[in-house]
Design a protein around this motif. Structure first.
Motif, PDB file in Angstrom:
ATOM      1  N   HIS A 279       0.818  -1.220   0.000  1.00  0.00           N
ATOM      2  CA  HIS A 279       0.000   0.000   0.000  1.00  0.00           C
ATOM      3  C   HIS A 279       0.849   1.267   0.000  1.00  0.00           C
ATOM      4  O   HIS A 279       0.389   2.342   0.383  1.00  0.00           O
ATOM      5  CB  HIS A 279      -0.993  -0.041   1.163  1.00  0.00           C
ATOM      6  CG  HIS A 279      -1.907  -1.236   1.054  1.00  0.00           C
ATOM      7  ND1 HIS A 279      -2.952  -1.275   0.167  1.00  0.00           N
ATOM      8  CD2 HIS A 279      -1.859  -2.446   1.649  1.00  0.00           C
ATOM      9  CE1 HIS A 279      -3.539  -2.460   0.248  1.00  0.00           C
ATOM     10  NE2 HIS A 279      -2.890  -3.189   1.142  1.00  0.00           N
ATOM     11  N   GLY A 285       0.158   3.858 -10.593  1.00  0.00           N
ATOM     12  CA  GLY A 285      -1.180   3.440 -10.188  1.00  0.00           C
ATOM     13  C   GLY A 285      -2.111   4.582  -9.823  1.00  0.00           C
ATOM     14  O   GLY A 285      -3.125   4.361  -9.161  1.00  0.00           O
ATOM     15  N   THR A 288      -5.676   3.856 -10.458  1.00  0.00           N
ATOM     16  CA  THR A 288      -6.115   2.486 -10.180  1.00  0.00           C
ATOM     17  C   THR A 288      -6.572   2.345  -8.739  1.00  0.00           C
ATOM     18  O   THR A 288      -5.833   2.657  -7.809  1.00  0.00           O
ATOM     19  CB  THR A 288      -4.975   1.490 -10.462  1.00  0.00           C
ATOM     20  OG1 THR A 288      -4.462   1.706 -11.784  1.00  0.00           O
ATOM     21  CG2 THR A 288      -5.474   0.062 -10.346  1.00  0.00           C
ATOM     22  N   LEU A 289      -7.789   1.859  -8.557  1.00  0.00           N
ATOM     23  CA  LEU A 289      -8.355   1.694  -7.216  1.00  0.00           C
ATOM     24  C   LEU A 289      -7.864   0.392  -6.595  1.00  0.00           C
ATOM     25  O   LEU A 289      -7.925  -0.677  -7.208  1.00  0.00           O
ATOM     26  CB  LEU A 289      -9.883   1.678  -7.290  1.00  0.00           C
ATOM     27  CG  LEU A 289     -10.632   1.490  -5.960  1.00  0.00           C
ATOM     28  CD1 LEU A 289     -10.369   2.673  -5.042  1.00  0.00           C
ATOM     29  CD2 LEU A 289     -12.120   1.316  -6.220  1.00  0.00           C
ATOM     30  N   CYS A 290      -7.389   0.495  -5.366  1.00  0.00           N
ATOM     31  CA  CYS A 290      -6.901  -0.675  -4.625  1.00  0.00           C
ATOM     32  C   CYS A 290      -8.020  -1.253  -3.761  1.00  0.00           C
ATOM     33  O   CYS A 290      -9.000  -0.574  -3.455  1.00  0.00           O
ATOM     34  CB  CYS A 290      -5.711  -0.263  -3.754  1.00  0.00           C
ATOM     35  SG  CYS A 290      -4.980  -1.624  -2.796  1.00  0.00           S
ATOM     36  N   LYS A 291      -7.870  -2.493  -3.325  1.00  0.00           N
ATOM     37  CA  LYS A 291      -8.847  -3.120  -2.438  1.00  0.00           C
ATOM     38  C   LYS A 291      -8.984  -2.386  -1.121  1.00  0.00           C
ATOM     39  O   LYS A 291     -10.011  -2.491  -0.450  1.00  0.00           O
ATOM     40  CB  LYS A 291      -8.452  -4.582  -2.174  1.00  0.00           C
ATOM     41  CG  LYS A 291      -8.626  -5.508  -3.351  1.00  0.00           C
ATOM     42  CD  LYS A 291     -10.094  -5.801  -3.606  1.00  0.00           C
ATOM     43  CE  LYS A 291     -10.668  -6.721  -2.546  1.00  0.00           C
ATOM     44  NZ  LYS A 291     -12.063  -7.112  -2.841  1.00  0.00           N
ATOM     45  N   TYR A 295      -6.276   4.965  -4.088  1.00  0.00           N
ATOM     46  CA  TYR A 295      -5.777   4.884  -5.452  1.00  0.00           C
ATOM     47  C   TYR A 295      -4.245   4.914  -5.449  1.00  0.00           C
ATOM     48  O   TYR A 295      -3.635   5.599  -4.620  1.00  0.00           O
ATOM     49  CB  TYR A 295      -6.281   6.066  -6.284  1.00  0.00           C
ATOM     50  CG  TYR A 295      -7.733   5.963  -6.674  1.00  0.00           C
ATOM     51  CD1 TYR A 295      -8.105   5.401  -7.904  1.00  0.00           C
ATOM     52  CD2 TYR A 295      -8.745   6.411  -5.825  1.00  0.00           C
ATOM     53  CE1 TYR A 295      -9.442   5.290  -8.270  1.00  0.00           C
ATOM     54  CE2 TYR A 295     -10.081   6.304  -6.180  1.00  0.00           C
ATOM     55  CZ  TYR A 295     -10.428   5.752  -7.407  1.00  0.00           C
ATOM     56  OH  TYR A 295     -11.751   5.645  -7.763  1.00  0.00           O
ATOM     57  N   CYS A 297      -1.937   2.354  -5.055  1.00  0.00           N
ATOM     58  CA  CYS A 297      -1.127   1.432  -4.254  1.00  0.00           C
ATOM     59  C   CYS A 297      -0.331   0.479  -5.156  1.00  0.00           C
ATOM     60  O   CYS A 297      -0.786   0.111  -6.244  1.00  0.00           O
ATOM     61  CB  CYS A 297      -2.009   0.612  -3.319  1.00  0.00           C
ATOM     62  SG  CYS A 297      -2.859   1.572  -2.055  1.00  0.00           S
ATOM     63  N   ALA A 300      -2.187  -2.479  -6.297  1.00  0.00           N
ATOM     64  CA  ALA A 300      -3.191  -2.262  -7.337  1.00  0.00           C
ATOM     65  C   ALA A 300      -2.625  -2.415  -8.737  1.00  0.00           C
ATOM     66  O   ALA A 300      -3.386  -2.630  -9.692  1.00  0.00           O
ATOM     67  CB  ALA A 300      -3.804  -0.863  -7.171  1.00  0.00           C
ATOM     68  N   ALA A 306      -3.799  -7.846  -9.519  1.00  0.00           N
ATOM     69  CA  ALA A 306      -3.687  -6.834 -10.576  1.00  0.00           C
ATOM     70  C   ALA A 306      -3.293  -7.474 -11.900  1.00  0.00           C
ATOM     71  O   ALA A 306      -3.846  -7.127 -12.964  1.00  0.00           O
ATOM     72  CB  ALA A 306      -2.667  -5.775 -10.176  1.00  0.00           C
ATOM     73  N   ARG A 309      -6.246  -9.318 -13.338  1.00  0.00           N
ATOM     74  CA  ARG A 309      -7.218  -8.411 -13.958  1.00  0.00           C
ATOM     75  C   ARG A 309      -6.783  -8.031 -15.372  1.00  0.00           C
ATOM     76  O   ARG A 309      -7.584  -8.055 -16.316  1.00  0.00           O
ATOM     77  CB  ARG A 309      -7.366  -7.149 -13.104  1.00  0.00           C
ATOM     78  CG  ARG A 309      -8.414  -6.180 -13.625  1.00  0.00           C
ATOM     79  CD  ARG A 309      -8.415  -4.860 -12.882  1.00  0.00           C
ATOM     80  NE  ARG A 309      -7.199  -4.089 -13.137  1.00  0.00           N
ATOM     81  CZ  ARG A 309      -6.255  -3.860 -12.246  1.00  0.00           C
ATOM     82  NH1 ARG A 309      -6.356  -4.338 -11.022  1.00  0.00           N
ATOM     83  NH2 ARG A 309      -5.177  -3.159 -12.570  1.00  0.00           N
TER      84      ARG A 309
END
Length: 432
Positions: A279, A285, A288-291, A295, A297, A300, A306, A309
């Protein structure tokens, strides 16, 4: 597990006594107890009665009395090997050994999509083992209840009675407050924040092993919980790199985490948050949205999730780090390219980690820990870190593989239960 190194009967007694004094000035400086003697035997620093006398400065009678308690508890035994020359002269002495067969440890490693559990001896030998799929998002009550049942199966399969279990070690994919054994705001463990893992798992096993006569494991059985990367690092360092005083392991699977072992002990930070490098924000990134809800991380853009995806978007369906590993093992060119790119992102962050910690060993582990990813890590790490920081650095991959966290969890239990400061209390509880 815990016993390593050669017997050092030639060490000056005064020097070792000073070492004991620094470790426990209130007790060991003047009166080394049975826990101190057990530690000396387990560490290999003194493995005969004569060597224990020389190292501790205790009389022969006092050493004999303390050893007698350890023998009656079943924790020590006389070795079957050749006698050892006594440092005090006279007849050769019988070698003393930690009896690692007098109890067993249960250990488990929970991942986001699968779990692994084992029953181990106190020496770290796996007696029985099994793995199965799970969904960590099912929550702690269901997952730990199932784990208790799996532990019961291992005991029945191996023929070990429930009473032989001295403790449980558990690895989880989130930050853990080691004082309470509870996970703290875990990004990929919904429903686990602050949950009483220790109590639930001990109760689950007690219920599973209770017989018609009412006997089973106690509900207050010691349960030690830690982050999976921490325990992987601990298991790898203690097993294969015991001389490395600064050891770092990075696990790249569905998420990304790191474990650090300094001077033989896991470094956890103030409340278990050390090593959460997944994180750290990286420029690539930004969008890009992280869990975790943020944004940018590292996880991500460079975790197994990642990469999965991006593979899915490219037409190669993958849902997790284990799916990516399967594609890498099959030589899928898209997976290979994306894994190498992910390795470069991680290597850029690790340049800072290496500069800060100056470790002797940096180990890459997890689902993505193959040649493509490792190549990417090395490209950026050696490019961005100062030569001084990497001059004595070995960048390697896991040697224990999927068993690393199990070995680390079991080792943690053994070191906790047989620590010098805890031995007296446990002997008293045994009535010895």
């Amino acid at each position: 597990m815990g016993a390593g190194g050669a017997t050092d009967v030639g060490t000056a007694g005064s020097a070792t006594a000073r070492g004991l004094a620094r470790a426990e000035p209130s007790r060991s400086a003047r009166h080394p107890g049975p826990g101190d003697l057990l530690h000396l035997v387990r560490s290999g620093r003194a493995t005969t009665r004569g060597a224990l006398q020389q190292v501790t400065g205790l009389s022969r009678a006092t050493v004999g009395q303390r050893l007698d308690r350890l023998f009656r508890a079943g924790w020590l035994r006389e070795g079957a090997g050749d006698p050892v020359e006594s440092p005090l002269g006279g007849r050769p002495s019988i070698r003393l050994e930690f009896d690692d067969a007098h109890a067993v440890v249960l250990a488990a490693d929970l991942e986001t999509r699968h779990a692994r559990a084992a029953l181990l001896t106190l020496g770290g030998e796996i007696v029985a083992e099994r793995s199965w799929p799970l969904a960590i998002e099912d929550g702690p009550d269901a997952v730990l209840g199932d784990l208790g049942a799996r532990f019961g199966e291992l005991l029945r399969e191996s023929g070990h009675p429930a009473a032989s279990v001295c403790g449980i070690g558990l690895a989880v994919p989130g930050p853990v407050d080691s004082a309470t054994g509870r996970v703290v705001q875990p990004p990929i463990m919904p429903g686990w924040d602050g949950y009483d893992i220790r109590g639930r798992l001990a109760r689950a096993l007690a219920e599973e092993t209770r017989t018609a006569a009412g006997a089973g494991t106690p509900a207050d059985l010691p349960v030690l919980v830690d982050n999976d990367a921490n325990l992987m690092a601990y298991g790898e360092q203690r097993t294969h790199y015991p001389a490395c005083s600064a050891f770092a392991l990075v696990k790249v699977s569905t998420g990304i985490g790191a474990g650090v072992v300094v001077d033989g002990a896991v470094y956890r930070g103030i409340d278990g948050g050390a090593g959460d490098i997944g994180h750290i924000r990286v420029p690539e990134g930004t969008d890009t949205l992280c869990k975790c809800g943020s944004y940018g991380c590292l996880a991500a853009v460079a975790s197994g999730r990642a990469v999965a995806r991006r593979l899915t978007e490219a037409g190669a369906p993958a849902a997790s780090g284990s799916d990516v590993r399967a594609l890498l093992e099959a030589g899928d060119p898209q997976a290979v390219g994306l894994a190498r790119e992910a390795g470069r992102h991680v290597g850029e962050v690790l340049a800072t980690v290496v500069t800060l910690l100056n470790p002797g060993v940096l180990m890459i582990a997890g689902d993505l820990a193959g040649t493509p990813f490792l190549t990417g890590v090395r490209e950026l790490l050696y490019q961005r870190a100062l030569p001084r920081s990497t001059a004595h650095l070995d960048v390697v991959t896991s040697r224990l593989g999927e068993r690393a966290a199990l070995i680390g969890a079991a080792t943690l239990v053994v070191e906790h239960l047989y620590a010098p400061e805890r031995v007296e209390e446990r002997l008293a509880a045994l009535g010895v």
